[in-house]
Write an enzyme that holds these catalytic residues in place. Structure first.
Site, PDB file in Angstrom:
ATOM      1  N   SER A 145       0.822  -1.241  -0.208  1.00 33.46           N
ATOM      2  CA  SER A 145       0.062   0.145   0.146  1.00 33.46           C
ATOM      3  C   SER A 145       0.911   1.286   0.047  1.00 33.46           C
ATOM      4  O   SER A 145       2.036   1.078   0.307  1.00 33.46           O
ATOM      5  CB  SER A 145      -0.897  -0.025   1.239  1.00 33.46           C
ATOM      6  OG  SER A 145      -1.368   1.233   1.708  1.00 33.46           O
ATOM      7  N   TYR A 158      -3.296  -0.119   9.963  1.00 31.95           N
ATOM      8  CA  TYR A 158      -3.040  -0.350   8.623  1.00 31.95           C
ATOM      9  C   TYR A 158      -1.676  -0.189   8.262  1.00 31.95           C
ATOM     10  O   TYR A 158      -1.156  -0.744   7.332  1.00 31.95           O
ATOM     11  CB  TYR A 158      -4.296   0.210   7.757  1.00 31.95           C
ATOM     12  CG  TYR A 158      -4.365  -0.076   6.341  1.00 31.95           C
ATOM     13  CD1 TYR A 158      -3.690   0.790   5.298  1.00 31.95           C
ATOM     14  CD2 TYR A 158      -4.923  -1.146   5.907  1.00 31.95           C
ATOM     15  CE1 TYR A 158      -4.012   0.477   3.914  1.00 31.95           C
ATOM     16  CE2 TYR A 158      -5.198  -1.528   4.416  1.00 31.95           C
ATOM     17  CZ  TYR A 158      -4.613  -0.820   3.634  1.00 31.95           C
ATOM     18  OH  TYR A 158      -4.620  -0.888   2.262  1.00 31.95           O
TER      19      TYR A 158
HETATM   20  P1  NAP Z   1     -11.920  -4.861  -0.521  1.00 24.73           P
HETATM   21  O1  NAP Z   1     -12.969  -4.558  -1.681  1.00 24.73           O
HETATM   22  O2  NAP Z   1     -12.255  -4.618   0.835  1.00 24.73           O
HETATM   23  O3  NAP Z   1     -11.904  -6.687  -0.640  1.00 24.73           O
HETATM   24  C1  NAP Z   1     -11.165  -7.145   0.358  1.00 24.73           C
HETATM   25  C2  NAP Z   1     -11.189  -8.562   0.334  1.00 24.73           C
HETATM   26  O4  NAP Z   1     -10.628  -9.452   1.307  1.00 24.73           O
HETATM   27  C3  NAP Z   1     -12.787  -9.213   0.514  1.00 24.73           C
HETATM   28  O5  NAP Z   1     -13.116 -10.035  -0.547  1.00 24.73           O
HETATM   29  C4  NAP Z   1     -12.914  -9.750   1.722  1.00 24.73           C
HETATM   30  O6  NAP Z   1     -13.712 -10.699   1.972  1.00 24.73           O
HETATM   31  C5  NAP Z   1     -11.339 -10.289   1.846  1.00 24.73           C
HETATM   32  N1  NAP Z   1     -11.136 -10.549   3.212  1.00 24.73           N
HETATM   33  C6  NAP Z   1     -11.123  -9.712   4.365  1.00 24.73           C
HETATM   34  N2  NAP Z   1     -10.687 -10.518   5.353  1.00 24.73           N
HETATM   35  C7  NAP Z   1     -10.400 -11.944   5.077  1.00 24.73           C
HETATM   36  C8  NAP Z   1     -10.300 -12.845   5.639  1.00 24.73           C
HETATM   37  N3  NAP Z   1      -9.773 -12.922   7.012  1.00 24.73           N
HETATM   38  N4  NAP Z   1     -10.173 -14.084   5.163  1.00 24.73           N
HETATM   39  C9  NAP Z   1     -10.326 -14.381   3.747  1.00 24.73           C
HETATM   40  N5  NAP Z   1     -10.579 -12.896   3.157  1.00 24.73           N
HETATM   41  C10 NAP Z   1     -10.764 -11.937   3.796  1.00 24.73           C
HETATM   42  O7  NAP Z   1     -10.521  -4.525  -0.595  1.00 24.73           O
HETATM   43  P2  NAP Z   1      -9.639  -3.964  -1.815  1.00 24.73           P
HETATM   44  O8  NAP Z   1      -9.702  -2.416  -1.995  1.00 24.73           O
HETATM   45  O9  NAP Z   1      -9.990  -4.865  -3.290  1.00 24.73           O
HETATM   46  O10 NAP Z   1      -8.126  -4.437  -1.479  1.00 24.73           O
HETATM   47  C11 NAP Z   1      -7.704  -5.593  -1.654  1.00 24.73           C
HETATM   48  C12 NAP Z   1      -6.477  -5.535  -1.200  1.00 24.73           C
HETATM   49  O11 NAP Z   1      -5.554  -4.283  -1.498  1.00 24.73           O
HETATM   50  C13 NAP Z   1      -6.115  -5.124   0.404  1.00 24.73           C
HETATM   51  O12 NAP Z   1      -5.155  -5.972   0.943  1.00 24.73           O
HETATM   52  C14 NAP Z   1      -5.773  -3.848   0.612  1.00 24.73           C
HETATM   53  O13 NAP Z   1      -5.313  -3.359   1.770  1.00 24.73           O
HETATM   54  C15 NAP Z   1      -4.993  -3.370  -0.473  1.00 24.73           C
HETATM   55  N6  NAP Z   1      -5.012  -2.016  -1.154  1.00 24.73           N
HETATM   56  C16 NAP Z   1      -6.027  -1.574  -1.307  1.00 24.73           C
HETATM   57  C17 NAP Z   1      -6.138  -0.219  -2.062  1.00 24.73           C
HETATM   58  C18 NAP Z   1      -7.233   0.650  -2.522  1.00 24.73           C
HETATM   59  O14 NAP Z   1      -7.106   1.882  -2.511  1.00 24.73           O
HETATM   60  N7  NAP Z   1      -8.489  -0.066  -2.519  1.00 24.73           N
HETATM   61  C19 NAP Z   1      -4.934   0.282  -2.054  1.00 24.73           C
HETATM   62  C20 NAP Z   1      -3.723  -0.124  -1.533  1.00 24.73           C
HETATM   63  C21 NAP Z   1      -3.809  -1.439  -1.066  1.00 24.73           C
HETATM   64  P3  NAP Z   1     -15.076 -10.109   2.759  1.00 24.73           P
HETATM   65  O15 NAP Z   1     -15.992  -9.370   1.862  1.00 24.73           O
HETATM   66  O16 NAP Z   1     -15.887 -11.487   3.102  1.00 24.73           O
HETATM   67  O17 NAP Z   1     -14.660  -9.261   4.003  1.00 24.73           O
HETATM   68  C1  GCO Z   2      -6.722   4.983   3.296  1.00 24.01           C
HETATM   69  C2  GCO Z   2      -7.058   4.354   2.331  1.00 24.01           C
HETATM   70  C3  GCO Z   2      -5.724   3.778   1.889  1.00 24.01           C
HETATM   71  C4  GCO Z   2      -5.763   2.774   0.547  1.00 24.01           C
HETATM   72  C5  GCO Z   2      -4.550   2.319   0.190  1.00 24.01           C
HETATM   73  C6  GCO Z   2      -3.741   3.255  -0.300  1.00 24.01           C
HETATM   74  O1  GCO Z   2      -7.636   4.960   4.133  1.00 24.01           O
HETATM   75  O2  GCO Z   2      -6.056   6.034   3.492  1.00 24.01           O
HETATM   76  O3  GCO Z   2      -7.932   3.191   2.433  1.00 24.01           O
HETATM   77  O4  GCO Z   2      -5.050   2.913   2.727  1.00 24.01           O
HETATM   78  O5  GCO Z   2      -6.532   1.865   1.087  1.00 24.01           O
HETATM   79  O6  GCO Z   2      -3.998   1.422   1.087  1.00 24.01           O
HETATM   80  O7  GCO Z   2      -2.339   2.722  -0.828  1.00 24.01           O
END
Ligand code: NAP
Ligand code: GCO
Length: 264
Positions: A145, A158
């Protein structure tokens, strides 16, 4: 020149990939030829995920598993190896966030974020690496992230988890590179998924959420990322094109980390 990005015959496990970033990454890996395996914490989400993959023309294998439960993860990996094949590519994608000011955050909430975002990638990698070693190599991609590098208000747990995940990535690379296992990270910028939906909510007066405006000013690309922006980088890190890339965090952020931000 053979196609270094071809994943034909590879088994890829993407955790938490019923939707969101995981689904987009799995779809890109499938387009490159990989067999897709994914898990989610609820059967109903796994079923929805299988249907969504099918609609996208992808036959995905779905498993119900909480990635924080080591026994359940070990059992899932054994089942996958028996039913689909030894895992060649692992994407530790499953993750949660709790946006709470640190002084208001309970230790329980802090621990839960660390458990899913840091302990679980350790647990799943530990379960998958033996099969990769026997097979002569593999690829692990940890979804890090911006908060692997930067902090901000309300995301202490986080950021601690994602900072730790960056170092776990480097340590797996260090410890298992000798077995032809490459472990790298992808550091997405701000991506439009359910996880960031609260930061993009349109205000009652119809204006953009202040955080939405803030991120646009901090991003040279002047847009939020789409989950599909992560597919190509994931295929690169899952393929033989990256066989000498190890311990690297590839930031896919539209330039946020390079940019001081647009003058208001
Ligand atoms: P999301 O839409 O919240 O999806 C997260 C997924 O992880 C969901 O399918 C959730 O299932 C699953 N999950 C959560 N806890 C779990 C557990 N204990 N066991 C199995 N599955 C679990 O998140 P996203 O935005 O796609 O993010 C995916 C990854 O990218 C995460 O690691 C997040 O930190 C990272 N990320 C996101 C962003 C962003 O801007 N979106 C940026 C940087 C990094 P449930 O629905 O059942 O909870
Ligand atoms: C926040 C956001 C970010 C993104 C992502 C950025 O609250 O700042 O959720 O943390 O999820 O991780 O890279």
């Amino acid at each position: 020149m053979n196609n270094q990005f071809d994943l034909t015959g590879k088994v890829a496990l993407v955790t938490g990939a019923s939707y969101g970033i995981g689904f987009a990454i799995a779809s890109a890996l499938a387009d490159a030829g990989a067999v897709i395996v994914f898990n989610d914490i609820k059967q109903e989400l796994v079923d929805k995920g299988v249907a969504a993959y099918k609609e996208a023309g992808i036959t995905a294998h779905g498993y119900v598993c909480d990635v924080t439960d080591e026994d359940a993860v070990q059992a899932m990996v054994a089942k996958i190896e028996a039913e689909v094949g030894v895992i060649d590519v692992l994407v530790n994608n499953a993750g949660i966030i709790k946006r709470i000011p640190m002084l208001e955050m309970s230790a329980k909430d802090f621990r839960q974020v660390i458990d899913v975002d840091l302990n679980a990638p350790f647990i799943v990698s530990k379960a998958v690496i033996p099969g990769m070693m026997k097979k002569g190599g593999g690829k692990i991609i940890n979804i890090c992230s911006m908060m692997s590098e930067l902090g901000r208000e309300t995301v202490s747990a986080y950021a601690a988890a994602k900072g730790g995940l960056k170092m776990l990535t480097k340590n797996i690379a260090s410890e298992y590179g000798q077995y032809n296992i490459q472990c790298n990270g992808i550091g997405p910028g701000y991506i439009a998924t359910p996880q960031t939906a609260p930061l993009r909510e349109v205000q009652p007066d119809g204006s953009k959420h202040p955080f939405d405006q803030f991120i646009l000013a901090k991003t040279p690309a002047n847009r939020w990322g789409e989950a599909s922006d992560l597919g190509g980088p994931a295929v690169f890190l899952a393929s033989s094109a990256s066989d000498f890339v190890n311990g690297h965090i590839l930031y896919v952020d539209g330039g946020i980390l390079a940019y001081i931000g647009k003058q208001p």
